[in-house]
Scaffold this motif. Structure first.
Motif, mmCIF file in Angstrom:
data_model
loop_
_atom_site.group_PDB
_atom_site.id
_atom_site.type_symbol
_atom_site.label_atom_id
_atom_site.label_comp_id
_atom_site.label_asym_id
_atom_site.label_seq_id
_atom_site.Cartn_x
_atom_site.Cartn_y
_atom_site.Cartn_z
ATOM 1 N N LEU A 198 45.304 50.207 29.149
ATOM 2 C CA LEU A 198 46.439 50.062 30.828
ATOM 3 C C LEU A 198 48.116 49.724 30.168
ATOM 4 C CD1 LEU A 198 44.207 49.369 33.539
ATOM 5 C CD2 LEU A 198 44.875 51.469 33.303
ATOM 6 N N PRO A 199 47.687 48.230 29.642
ATOM 7 C CA PRO A 199 49.613 48.297 29.700
ATOM 8 C C PRO A 199 50.284 48.951 29.118
ATOM 9 C CG PRO A 199 48.097 46.171 28.848
ATOM 10 C CD PRO A 199 47.587 47.662 29.296
ATOM 11 N N GLU A 200 50.367 49.494 28.357
ATOM 12 C CA GLU A 200 51.225 50.516 27.247
ATOM 13 C C GLU A 200 50.503 52.310 27.872
ATOM 14 O OE1 GLU A 200 53.136 52.559 24.482
ATOM 15 O OE2 GLU A 200 52.595 50.988 25.051
ATOM 16 N N THR A 201 50.051 52.762 28.925
ATOM 17 C CA THR A 201 49.367 54.033 29.757
ATOM 18 C C THR A 201 50.906 53.616 31.085
ATOM 19 O OG1 THR A 201 47.779 54.014 29.356
ATOM 20 C CG2 THR A 201 48.505 55.755 31.397
ATOM 21 N N THR A 202 50.841 52.333 31.087
ATOM 22 C CA THR A 202 51.627 52.229 32.520
ATOM 23 C C THR A 202 53.068 52.019 32.271
ATOM 24 O OG1 THR A 202 50.188 50.396 34.243
ATOM 25 C CG2 THR A 202 51.849 50.279 34.581
ATOM 26 N N ARG A 203 53.394 51.435 31.093
ATOM 27 C CA ARG A 203 55.160 51.519 30.703
ATOM 28 C C ARG A 203 54.957 53.070 30.669
ATOM 29 N NH1 ARG A 203 57.675 52.314 25.841
ATOM 30 N NH2 ARG A 203 55.409 52.886 25.223
ATOM 31 N N ARG A 204 54.602 54.004 29.805
ATOM 32 C CA ARG A 204 54.476 55.322 29.649
ATOM 33 C C ARG A 204 54.866 56.581 30.744
ATOM 34 N NH1 ARG A 204 51.264 57.167 23.517
ATOM 35 N NH2 ARG A 204 51.738 55.230 22.730
ATOM 36 N N LEU A 205 53.770 56.036 31.532
ATOM 37 C CA LEU A 205 53.612 56.879 32.986
ATOM 38 C C LEU A 205 54.965 56.790 33.441
ATOM 39 C CD1 LEU A 205 50.237 56.868 34.116
ATOM 40 C CD2 LEU A 205 51.237 58.921 32.552
ATOM 41 N N THR A 206 55.407 55.517 33.489
ATOM 42 C CA THR A 206 56.663 54.782 34.740
ATOM 43 C C THR A 206 57.459 55.009 34.430
ATOM 44 O OG1 THR A 206 55.313 52.543 35.215
ATOM 45 C CG2 THR A 206 57.787 52.861 35.772
ATOM 46 N N ALA A 207 57.548 55.049 32.604
ATOM 47 C CA ALA A 207 58.903 56.121 32.326
ATOM 48 C C ALA A 207 59.021 57.368 32.094
ATOM 49 C CB ALA A 207 59.402 56.057 30.435
ATOM 50 N N LEU A 208 57.814 58.418 32.085
ATOM 51 C CA LEU A 208 57.957 59.508 33.026
ATOM 52 C C LEU A 208 58.164 60.070 33.688
ATOM 53 C CD1 LEU A 208 57.293 62.704 31.666
ATOM 54 C CD2 LEU A 208 54.703 61.528 32.565
ATOM 55 N N LEU A 209 57.987 59.129 34.894
ATOM 56 C CA LEU A 209 58.384 59.607 36.408
ATOM 57 C C LEU A 209 60.105 58.880 36.735
ATOM 58 C CD1 LEU A 209 55.202 57.762 38.467
ATOM 59 C CD2 LEU A 209 55.853 60.579 37.768
ATOM 60 N N ASP A 210 60.060 57.961 35.873
ATOM 61 C CA ASP A 210 61.396 57.670 36.115
ATOM 62 C C ASP A 210 62.394 58.875 35.275
ATOM 63 O OD1 ASP A 210 61.221 55.487 37.210
ATOM 64 O OD2 ASP A 210 61.125 54.258 35.868
ATOM 65 N N ARG A 211 61.997 59.301 34.331
ATOM 66 C CA ARG A 211 63.176 60.469 33.755
ATOM 67 C C ARG A 211 62.601 61.798 34.562
ATOM 68 N NH1 ARG A 211 60.182 61.648 28.619
ATOM 69 N NH2 ARG A 211 60.125 63.967 29.592
ATOM 70 N N LEU A 212 61.470 61.992 35.219
ATOM 71 C CA LEU A 212 61.268 63.266 35.817
ATOM 72 C C LEU A 212 62.252 62.953 37.117
ATOM 73 C CD1 LEU A 212 57.796 63.961 35.221
ATOM 74 C CD2 LEU A 212 59.842 65.888 34.301
#
Length: 332
Positions: free
Chosen positions: A28-42
């Motif tokens: 979960l820590p890595e999943t949350t980090r990657r998904l947050t970064a993806l949404l911020d980028r989009l």
């Protein structure tokens, strides 16, 4: 209607990423980090609305999964959580997230980071171009073991043979518009096989290919027994072909028995080679007994589905939720 819609392209949507979780505290820590970064980028690229969020569905985890989700929801405005009252299985947990999370577009994926996150921007672009459902399909199976690859291919071929319409090499990584989700809400089936149900909805669809990654951490929550159970669920939920196979098998066995009887009669009538023996009695008896038990088992499976569906019990119960969007949208 704004300028983008007049040009045939939808405005940037509010998207919700829905991820069922069962004992996923390691990833979960890595999943949350990657998904947050993806949404911020989009969001920065103007592809999605700033209200887009991540929705974790805790399917009765026995480790610290829910504690992490609750903590992230307090620290990160993009993270929300849905906690089921008990373990209800992956398909029910996924349906709960789809039916509960707000948003114009919902994208379902696994929490183990095996689904390629870079496929999500292409799915969003396909939606903005007019697609209502976008299926993410594996382009190859390099990360699978030989046994896993063989059984998966055999499974899809079997479904096609039995008349079940599914997308080849597609699991539960997909985008669905709010319009299609409201149609899905009308399906009250107790035994869920979403990859078959969604394909039956119709609407404009598209396919995005991706390469499945190795699991980031932890162990698979879908052992062979659960995969076989899901496969059988797909067969018995979408086709009565096994029942027709029973009829065909009954006809063949009857014809074979009549042919054997005719052969035995001719042998006794025209030759002296007929010898009494146990094989001619025992083998057909065991064969017919096995066919009958198999037939009763398949019929019983269908009757059990009718019985469980007639009780009309809820498919899940939400124990608690966390995260800002619930205060606005509520839980359905």
């Amino acid at each position: 209607m704004d300028i983008q819609e007049q040009e045939g392209k939808r405005s940037r949507p509010v998207i919700s990423l829905v991820l069922p979780c069962f004992n996923e505290e390691e990833v979960l820590p890595e999943t949350t980090r990657r998904l947050t970064a993806l949404l911020d980028r989009l969001e920065a690229d103007g592809e999605i609305d700033p209200a887009s969020a991540i929705f974790y569905v805790d399917d009765g985890s026995r480790d610290g999964t829910w504690g992490l989700i609750a903590a992230y929801s307090r620290q990160n405005p993009r993270v929300c959580g849905i906690k089921l009252s008990r373990n209800r299985g992956h398909q029910n947990a996924l349906l709960c997230g789809l039916m509960t999370a707000p948003g114009e577009v919902l994208i379902s994926l696994d929490a183990d980071l095996q689904d390629d996150l870079e496929a999500i921007p292409r799915m969003v672009q396909s939606y903005r171009a007019g697609s209502e459902i976008v299926f993410a399909v594996r382009s190859k199976r390099e990360t699978d073991s030989p046994l896993k690859k063989f059984t998966a291919q055999a499974y899809y071929r079997m479904l096609a043979f039995l008349g079940v319409q599914v997308i080849y090499n597609h699991a539960d990584f997909r985008l669905m518009s709010r319009r299609t989700l409201e149609v899905l809400r009308d399906y009250g089936e107790t035994h869920l096989f979403l990859r078959g149900l969604v394909h039956q909805l119709g609407f404009k669809t598209d396919i995005v290919e991706f390469e499945r990654m190795e699991r980031f951490a932890g162990e698979s929550k879908y052992p062979l027994s659960k995969m076989l159970s899901l496969a059988w669920q797909g067969v018995t939920s979408f086709t009565a072909y096994p029942l027709r196979l029973i009829t065909g098998a009954g006809v063949l066995v009857s014809l074979a028995s009549l042919a054997m009887a005719a052969w035995a009669f001719c042998l006794r009538l025209f030759t002296n080679e007929a010898l009494p023996g146990w094989a001619s009695t025992v083998i057909p008896m065991y064969f017919l007994g096995g066919v009958q038990l198999l037939s009763l088992g398949i019929i019983g499976e269908y009757l059990a589905k009718v019985y469980e569906s007639s009780k009309n019990r809820p498919r899940f119960h939400v124990e608690t939720v966390c995260g800002l969007p619930f205060g606005k949208a509520g839980v359905k």
